[in-house]
Design a protein around this motif. Sequence first.
Motif, PDB file in Angstrom:
ATOM      1  N   MET A  93       0.841  -1.203   0.000  1.00 23.06           N
ATOM      2  CA  MET A  93       0.000   0.000   0.000  1.00 23.06           C
ATOM      3  C   MET A  93       0.874   1.252   0.000  1.00 23.06           C
ATOM      4  N   ILE A  94       1.992   1.201   0.699  1.00 19.05           N
ATOM      5  CA  ILE A  94       2.925   2.332   0.701  1.00 19.05           C
ATOM      6  C   ILE A  94       3.525   2.512  -0.681  1.00 19.05           C
ATOM      7  N   HIS A  95       3.789   1.413  -1.361  1.00 16.62           N
ATOM      8  CA  HIS A  95       4.273   1.509  -2.747  1.00 16.62           C
ATOM      9  C   HIS A  95       3.203   2.158  -3.629  1.00 16.62           C
ATOM     10  N   LEU A  96       1.951   1.773  -3.440  1.00 14.83           N
ATOM     11  CA  LEU A  96       0.849   2.376  -4.177  1.00 14.83           C
ATOM     12  C   LEU A  96       0.760   3.868  -3.868  1.00 14.83           C
ATOM     13  N   LEU A  97       0.934   4.234  -2.618  1.00 15.02           N
ATOM     14  CA  LEU A  97       0.947   5.635  -2.203  1.00 15.02           C
ATOM     15  C   LEU A  97       2.076   6.380  -2.915  1.00 15.02           C
ATOM     16  N   SER A  98       3.246   5.759  -3.014  1.00 13.19           N
ATOM     17  CA  SER A  98       4.391   6.411  -3.661  1.00 13.19           C
ATOM     18  C   SER A  98       4.205   6.552  -5.165  1.00 13.19           C
ATOM     19  N   CYS A  99       3.225   5.833  -5.709  1.00 16.79           N
ATOM     20  CA  CYS A  99       2.908   5.941  -7.140  1.00 16.79           C
ATOM     21  C   CYS A  99       1.709   6.858  -7.362  1.00 16.79           C
ATOM     22  N   ASP A 100       1.532   7.836  -6.483  1.00 17.59           N
ATOM     23  CA  ASP A 100       0.529   8.902  -6.591  1.00 17.59           C
ATOM     24  C   ASP A 100      -0.910   8.500  -6.287  1.00 17.59           C
ATOM     25  N   HIS A 101      -1.110   7.482  -5.514  1.00 13.77           N
ATOM     26  CA  HIS A 101      -2.464   7.118  -5.083  1.00 13.77           C
ATOM     27  C   HIS A 101      -2.563   7.398  -3.579  1.00 13.77           C
ATOM     28  N   VAL A 102      -2.248   8.624  -3.220  1.00 14.50           N
ATOM     29  CA  VAL A 102      -2.017   9.005  -1.832  1.00 14.50           C
ATOM     30  C   VAL A 102      -3.287   9.037  -0.990  1.00 14.50           C
ATOM     31  N   ILE A 103      -4.241   9.839  -1.361  1.00 11.69           N
ATOM     32  CA  ILE A 103      -5.428  10.063  -0.533  1.00 11.69           C
ATOM     33  C   ILE A 103      -6.220   8.769  -0.306  1.00 11.69           C
ATOM     34  N   PRO A 104      -6.455   7.948  -1.338  1.00 13.33           N
ATOM     35  CA  PRO A 104      -7.179   6.694  -1.072  1.00 13.33           C
ATOM     36  C   PRO A 104      -6.452   5.760  -0.100  1.00 13.33           C
ATOM     37  N   VAL A 105      -5.135   5.689  -0.188  1.00 12.53           N
ATOM     38  CA  VAL A 105      -4.377   4.810   0.707  1.00 12.53           C
ATOM     39  C   VAL A 105      -4.463   5.316   2.147  1.00 12.53           C
ATOM     40  N   VAL A 106      -4.212   6.592   2.351  1.00 10.92           N
ATOM     41  CA  VAL A 106      -4.255   7.152   3.707  1.00 10.92           C
ATOM     42  C   VAL A 106      -5.679   7.077   4.263  1.00 10.92           C
ATOM     43  N   SER A 107      -6.676   7.311   3.423  1.00 12.25           N
ATOM     44  CA  SER A 107      -8.076   7.208   3.866  1.00 12.25           C
ATOM     45  C   SER A 107      -8.402   5.787   4.308  1.00 12.25           C
ATOM     46  N   CYS A 108      -7.887   4.805   3.596  1.00 13.33           N
ATOM     47  CA  CYS A 108      -8.110   3.404   3.957  1.00 13.33           C
ATOM     48  C   CYS A 108      -7.525   3.106   5.327  1.00 13.33           C
ATOM     49  N   ILE A 109      -6.311   3.556   5.581  1.00 18.06           N
ATOM     50  CA  ILE A 109      -5.670   3.311   6.879  1.00 18.06           C
ATOM     51  C   ILE A 109      -6.427   4.047   7.984  1.00 18.06           C
ATOM     52  N   HIS A 110      -6.889   5.239   7.686  1.00 14.36           N
ATOM     53  CA  HIS A 110      -7.690   5.998   8.660  1.00 14.36           C
ATOM     54  C   HIS A 110      -8.967   5.229   9.013  1.00 14.36           C
ATOM     55  N   LYS A 111      -9.645   4.675   8.003  1.00  9.43           N
ATOM     56  CA  LYS A 111     -10.856   3.879   8.253  1.00  9.43           C
ATOM     57  C   LYS A 111     -10.530   2.636   9.085  1.00  9.43           C
ATOM     58  N   CYS A 112      -9.394   2.015   8.797  1.00  2.02           N
ATOM     59  CA  CYS A 112      -8.973   0.840   9.572  1.00  2.02           C
ATOM     60  C   CYS A 112      -8.711   1.212  11.024  1.00  2.02           C
ATOM     61  N   MET A 113      -8.173   2.403  11.258  1.00  2.65           N
ATOM     62  CA  MET A 113      -7.915   2.861  12.618  1.00  2.65           C
ATOM     63  C   MET A 113      -9.240   3.069  13.355  1.00  2.65           C
ATOM     64  N   ILE A 114     -10.196   3.704  12.679  1.00  7.70           N
ATOM     65  CA  ILE A 114     -11.491   3.981  13.295  1.00  7.70           C
ATOM     66  C   ILE A 114     -12.247   2.686  13.594  1.00  7.70           C
ATOM     67  N   SER A 115     -12.225   1.762  12.655  1.00 14.37           N
ATOM     68  CA  SER A 115     -12.964   0.507  12.837  1.00 14.37           C
ATOM     69  C   SER A 115     -12.239  -0.497  13.727  1.00 14.37           C
ATOM     70  N   GLY A 116     -10.953  -0.284  13.949  1.00  9.05           N
ATOM     71  CA  GLY A 116     -10.194  -1.199  14.791  1.00  9.05           C
ATOM     72  C   GLY A 116      -9.746  -2.465  14.079  1.00  9.05           C
ATOM     73  N   THR A 117      -9.779  -2.475  12.751  1.00  5.92           N
ATOM     74  CA  THR A 117      -9.379  -3.673  12.001  1.00  5.92           C
ATOM     75  C   THR A 117      -7.867  -3.835  11.899  1.00  5.92           C
ATOM     76  N   LEU A 118      -7.127  -2.778  12.226  1.00  6.83           N
ATOM     77  CA  LEU A 118      -5.664  -2.862  12.194  1.00  6.83           C
ATOM     78  C   LEU A 118      -5.099  -2.572  13.569  1.00  6.83           C
ATOM     79  N   ASP A 119      -4.134  -3.353  13.952  1.00  5.28           N
ATOM     80  CA  ASP A 119      -3.438  -3.157  15.210  1.00  5.28           C
ATOM     81  C   ASP A 119      -2.707  -1.812  15.190  1.00  5.28           C
ATOM     82  N   HIS A 120      -2.608  -1.162  16.341  1.00  5.43           N
ATOM     83  CA  HIS A 120      -1.938   0.147  16.410  1.00  5.43           C
ATOM     84  C   HIS A 120      -0.473   0.061  15.997  1.00  5.43           C
TER      85      HIS A 120
END
Length: 188
Positions: A93-120
Motif C-alpha cells: 500500500m505504501i508503494h501504491l501511495l508512492s505511485c501517486d495514489h495518496v489520498i485513497p491509501v491514507v483514507s483506507c488506513i484511517h478507516k482501519c484505525m477507526i474501525s479497529g481492524t488494524l493493530d496500532h
Amino acid sequence: MSDWRGTEGARNRYPIVSMGVFWWVESTATNPSFFEVSAETTSLVLVLLDEITSCHPLQHTYIMSLLQRLLEASYPSLEVQMQELKRTFLDHMIHLLSCDHVIPVVSCIHKCMISGTLDHSLIRYFVSEVLSIIGPPYSTEFTSVFLPLLQNDEIVSSLVSQTKDDPVSLFLAECPHKSKKKKKSKNN
C-alpha cells in the motif's frame, strides 16, 4: 537500430495484459488458503502487483481495492504470521501511495484505525514509513486525512521525541492547517 519507444514505452504498451495479470493475482490472492503456501509464491504475486502499480496508474483503484480486502481479511490459520503478512500488505500500500495514489491509501488506513481492524503497531509502522518518504509542502487534503492518525497517542507516542526533531513533530510543524481544539464559548 534501437526501438524508438525504449523500454518505458514497452512496459506501458499493453494495459489490457496487465489487467489480465491483475485478475489472476486477485483470484489467486483472495483464495482463502493461498497465504498458507510458501512465501516464494506469495512474493511473486505481490511483485506482479507492484509492477502493475508502477506501470499502469489507471489500475490503481483496482489494486487499492484488492489490497484493502487483503488487509482487512482474517487469516485464522496464520495467527503467528498474521502481523508479518499484514505488514507486507502495508508495504505494498505504501508503494501504491508512492505511485501517486495518496489520498485513497491514507483514507483506507484511517478507516482501519477507526474501525479497529488494524493493530496500532501496524498503523504506527505505516505512519513511520509514510513520514520517511514525504516532504513539505503538504496539501490541505492530505493533512486532513493524515493528521487524525497522528492525533492518536497510542500510535505516535513512541514516534515522538522530547527534542521535537522527530518526523511526527516536523510534519506537524509544516502542516498547512494545524489541528486546534475548538473552545466552547460560554454565554454569560
